[in-house]
Enzyme design. Sequence first.
Site, PDB file in Angstrom:
ATOM      1  N   HIS A  20      41.269  46.923  46.797  1.00 36.62           N
ATOM      2  CA  HIS A  20      42.729  46.863  46.736  1.00 36.62           C
ATOM      3  C   HIS A  20      43.295  45.813  47.687  1.00 36.62           C
ATOM      4  O   HIS A  20      44.503  45.556  47.669  1.00 36.62           O
ATOM      5  CB  HIS A  20      43.336  48.230  47.052  1.00 36.62           C
ATOM      6  CG  HIS A  20      43.308  49.179  45.898  1.00 36.62           C
ATOM      7  ND1 HIS A  20      44.309  49.235  44.945  1.00 36.62           N
ATOM      8  CD2 HIS A  20      42.401  50.108  45.527  1.00 36.62           C
ATOM      9  CE1 HIS A  20      44.026  50.162  44.053  1.00 36.62           C
ATOM     10  NE2 HIS A  20      42.863  50.701  44.375  1.00 36.62           N
ATOM     11  N   LYS A  28      41.646  43.819  39.819  1.00 38.20           N
ATOM     12  CA  LYS A  28      42.958  44.190  40.348  1.00 38.20           C
ATOM     13  C   LYS A  28      43.787  42.920  40.551  1.00 38.20           C
ATOM     14  O   LYS A  28      44.322  42.385  39.594  1.00 38.20           O
ATOM     15  CB  LYS A  28      42.784  45.020  41.621  1.00 38.20           C
ATOM     16  CG  LYS A  28      42.174  46.404  41.327  1.00 38.20           C
ATOM     17  CD  LYS A  28      42.064  47.262  42.556  1.00 38.20           C
ATOM     18  CE  LYS A  28      41.669  48.699  42.221  1.00 38.20           C
ATOM     19  NZ  LYS A  28      40.358  48.847  41.555  1.00 38.20           N
ATOM     20  N   SER A  85      43.211  53.451  48.621  1.00 35.17           N
ATOM     21  CA  SER A  85      43.946  53.298  47.373  1.00 35.17           C
ATOM     22  C   SER A  85      45.028  54.337  47.149  1.00 35.17           C
ATOM     23  O   SER A  85      45.981  54.078  46.405  1.00 35.17           O
ATOM     24  CB  SER A  85      42.963  53.331  46.194  1.00 35.17           C
ATOM     25  OG  SER A  85      42.265  54.566  46.157  1.00 35.17           O
TER      26      SER A  85
END
Length: 408
Positions: A227, A257, A193
Amino acid sequence: MPHDRLDATIAAEVSELRQSGTAKGSEAVIVGIEPEGDGRGPRYLLEGSDRQFIRMNSNGYLGLSRHPAVIAADESATKEFGAGPGAVRFISGTYRAHVDLEHRLASFHGRPASMIFSSAYAAVVSSLTSLITSDTVVLSDELNHNCIINALRLSRPATREVYPHLDFAALDTLLARAAGATRAIVVTDGVFSMRGDYAELVALMEVARAHDDAFEENVVVVVDDSHGVGAFGETGRGTEEVSGSDPVDVLIGTLGKAFGVNGGYVTGSLSLSDFLRERAPMYIYSNPITVGEAAAATAAVSVVDSAEGRSLLAHLAAMTARFETGLVDLGLETIPGPHPVVPLMVRDTERTTELVRHLHENGVLATGLNYPVVPKGDEEIRFQVNAEHTEADIDHVLDVLASSPGDG
């Protein structure tokens, strides 16, 4: 009972963080959104400011939190079933929307089963602490997310080893040294990340398979691809798709996300799902996401798994490439890669703080990452490209960077 001495101690700690420039600072409060138009994406309004901001620090890579189908699914389910689930899953907190979402996620990832948690952090901590026994050897990438680090701190494995970032030769050596333990778990982020680089899962899986027979209960590969899923790859299948890997043993993802909603999930074998429903503490003793969130997430997965989703992903990839190329053309350092996390490597805490301030003063929201969030010398500004960004948005941010004193 007064706690003045404790207050003094913790206040001094916060003051030290602020003085050293490593405090995260006050939280920006979003109070409104100006819709996209005239060749630009949406602009965000913050409490205490009359400026409109381009948001370059959102995990919502596809902009699905504002997608009409996602909002409609949330509103419809909430209207029918209420704003909260009212209980944990095994009592009376399981609704059809939760089950439908789990089936949809399992199908999306080509797994037999999936189960949802209140967050990806909860999914990681609960899964790892449940799978790690006193006879387990754990091997973890040195740049893994905080949720993995804390999960390992809460566990009591036979041994715990950290291998250098993406160094699979070192991983091979550590697995050879651990041969004979009952179980080995290799755990890694899919996309890291802070940097936007990713684990080459084909190479990692080859190392794991080479040592599998040396462990009675296998070498188990656990990947937190929070992610990656929904934002990475032509169809949004994440790091497995980009690296061309076979399915990993335990895949953990987030709904908060790219899918634009809330919650986390684990997907893998039916036995894994059955086991975690009986053992994972943050599943058993914590409420699930709301019915509205579950319905919204199902809608979001369906958007990603469609022609529209592929179009959004292609635009996201194009905007990411445009921004990376622009940084290089300005003579700035980045870590190139296809993921929409694009780090600007500043390598100095004070300069990072100055650049973030300059961006903010020119209507750009970006996140500065200083020590101890990142190692000293790796200070950076993490930009996150979004499918809602247009070419004009990307070029504007690059122009702001070019105008920064001392850069460009």
